[in-house]
Design an enzyme around this catalytic site. Structure first.
Site, mmCIF file in Angstrom:
data_model
loop_
_atom_site.group_PDB
_atom_site.id
_atom_site.type_symbol
_atom_site.label_atom_id
_atom_site.label_comp_id
_atom_site.label_asym_id
_atom_site.label_seq_id
_atom_site.Cartn_x
_atom_site.Cartn_y
_atom_site.Cartn_z
ATOM 1 N N ASN A 1 35.969 30.185 6.203
ATOM 2 C CA ASN A 1 37.447 31.226 4.999
ATOM 3 C C ASN A 1 37.438 32.142 4.631
ATOM 4 O OD1 ASN A 1 39.154 30.579 3.650
ATOM 5 N ND2 ASN A 1 38.364 28.846 2.182
ATOM 6 N N LYS B 1 39.001 34.046 2.354
ATOM 7 C CA LYS B 1 39.933 33.536 1.069
ATOM 8 C C LYS B 1 40.507 35.037 1.021
ATOM 9 C CE LYS B 1 36.526 30.521 -0.225
ATOM 10 N NZ LYS B 1 35.503 29.643 -1.603
ATOM 11 N N HIS C 1 42.622 22.400 0.310
ATOM 12 C CA HIS C 1 41.178 23.621 -0.153
ATOM 13 C C HIS C 1 41.241 23.846 -1.355
ATOM 14 C CE1 HIS C 1 38.029 26.754 -1.229
ATOM 15 N NE2 HIS C 1 37.948 26.307 -0.160
ATOM 16 N N GLU D 1 40.625 25.179 -3.566
ATOM 17 C CA GLU D 1 40.811 26.086 -5.152
ATOM 18 C C GLU D 1 42.585 25.962 -5.265
ATOM 19 O OE1 GLU D 1 38.401 28.946 -3.126
ATOM 20 O OE2 GLU D 1 36.905 28.817 -3.625
ATOM 21 N N GLU E 1 33.886 19.428 0.566
ATOM 22 C CA GLU E 1 33.934 20.071 0.152
ATOM 23 C C GLU E 1 33.647 19.668 -1.436
ATOM 24 O OE1 GLU E 1 34.555 24.526 2.274
ATOM 25 O OE2 GLU E 1 35.857 23.920 1.095
ATOM 26 N N GLY F 1 31.091 28.794 -3.801
ATOM 27 C CA GLY F 1 30.529 30.099 -4.283
ATOM 28 C C GLY F 1 30.168 29.805 -5.496
ATOM 29 N N SER G 1 28.660 26.728 -0.503
ATOM 30 C CA SER G 1 27.517 27.792 -0.243
ATOM 31 C C SER G 1 26.453 27.068 1.299
ATOM 32 C CB SER G 1 26.613 27.765 -1.328
ATOM 33 O OG SER G 1 27.159 28.071 -2.685
HETATM 34 P P1 13P Z 1 31.316 29.206 -0.216
HETATM 35 O O1 13P Z 1 31.060 29.275 0.508
HETATM 36 O O2 13P Z 1 31.724 30.702 -0.470
HETATM 37 O O3 13P Z 1 31.004 27.937 -1.230
HETATM 38 O O4 13P Z 1 32.957 28.333 0.202
HETATM 39 C C1 13P Z 1 33.258 27.456 0.407
HETATM 40 C C2 13P Z 1 34.353 27.100 0.900
HETATM 41 O O5 13P Z 1 35.256 26.807 -0.188
HETATM 42 C C3 13P Z 1 34.728 27.015 1.828
HETATM 43 O O6 13P Z 1 35.864 27.019 2.200
#
Ligand code: 13P
Length: 256
Positions: free
Chosen positions: A13, A15, A99, A101, A171, A177, A217
């Site tokens: 992903n 982002k 997601h 976010e 997640e 992150g 992560s």
């Molecule tokens: P990270 O791997 O940067 O923690 O992000 C995970 C994520 O949100 C994947 O959709």
């Protein structure tokens, strides 16, 4: 992973990262290795504007391309939005839905996520449905109740034939992150719980074929251990999917 019953899927992903030129560079680095993965499916979920170049570069491979969001309606006066049919037409096979976010920053609710899951399926896309708890929710001991509600709502009105097209991603928000990965046991516990929720609705056989990923992560160092858990069928990878070396290491861990 349990390849006897379900596919292992490693999805990056990206982002809001990578211009089309940067996307080309990264895919050119990744392609020689990820195009050869036999034992897992590899997906790159890229920003809308990168879809054409990434689709073109991966045209003759098994690597799939995905988007990171779609609108719940088929078409209409929704300035700035993108529909499932547009993504499908552009060459996407997958789309991330719900997601954390988007739940957090754009206010997507479980009900909206459910509409988007249906829109994705109607357009012939495979939704990767994200669920997971925040740190306060984990500390309150409500992780499983919350995830149950997220999964059940996402599956509202979904028949058993369509269930096959859905991928879930657990997640935990506190692991995204932050460099703070869930332990393999914590990841497996919730992934297993998601399968139990699905089993209660659809029965054992359909439930055991659903791919349930872990995300948060995940990196070159911890992926092998996370993927060794029977109910962790892959990863949804943010930060580590932006560097060719790291993403390749994760794909290799899944492709053993
Ligand atoms: P990270 O791997 O940067 O923690 O992000 C995970 C994520 O949100 C994947 O959709």
């Amino acid at each position: 992973m349990n390849r006897r019953y379900r596919r292992t899927i490693i999805a990056g992903n990206w982002k809001m990262n990578k211009t089309p030129a940067e996307a080309r560079k990264l895919v050119e680095e990744l392609k020689p290795v990820i195009a050869k993965a036999k034992w897992c499916e590899v997906v790159l979920c890229v920003p809308f504007v990168d879809i054409p170049i990434v689709v073109r570069l991966l045209k003759d491979t098994r690597v799939a391309v995905g988007a990171q969001n779609l609108h719940q309606d088929e078409s209409g006066a929704f300035t700035g939005e993108v529909s499932g049919a547009m993504l499908k037409g552009a060459g996407c096979k997958y789309v991330i839905v719900g997601h954390s976010e988007r739940r957090q920053y754009v206010g997507e609710t479980d009900a909206l996520v459910s509409e988007k899951v249906r829109a994705a399926l109607d357009a012939g896309l495979r939704p990767i449905v994200c669920v997971g708890e925040s740190l306060p929710q984990r500390e309150m001991g409500i992780t499983k109740d919350l995830v149950t509600l997220q999964v059940k709502t996402a599956l509202t009105g979904i028949g058993v034939d369509q269930l096959k097209k859905i991928v879930f991603a657990y997640e935990p928000i506190w692991a995204i992150g932050t460099g703070k990965t869930a332990t393999a046991e914590q990841a497996a516990e919730v992934c297993e719980h998601i399968r139990t929720v699905i089993r209660k609705i659809y029965g054992a056989r359909p439930a055991r074929s659903v791919t349930i990923q872990y995300g948060g992560s995940m990196n070159a160092e911890n992926s092998e251990e996370l993927l060794s858990m029977l109910d962790v069928d892959g990863g949804l990878i943010g930060g580590a999917s932006l560097k060719a070396k790291d993403f390749i290491a994760i794909v290799n861990a899944a492709n053993q």
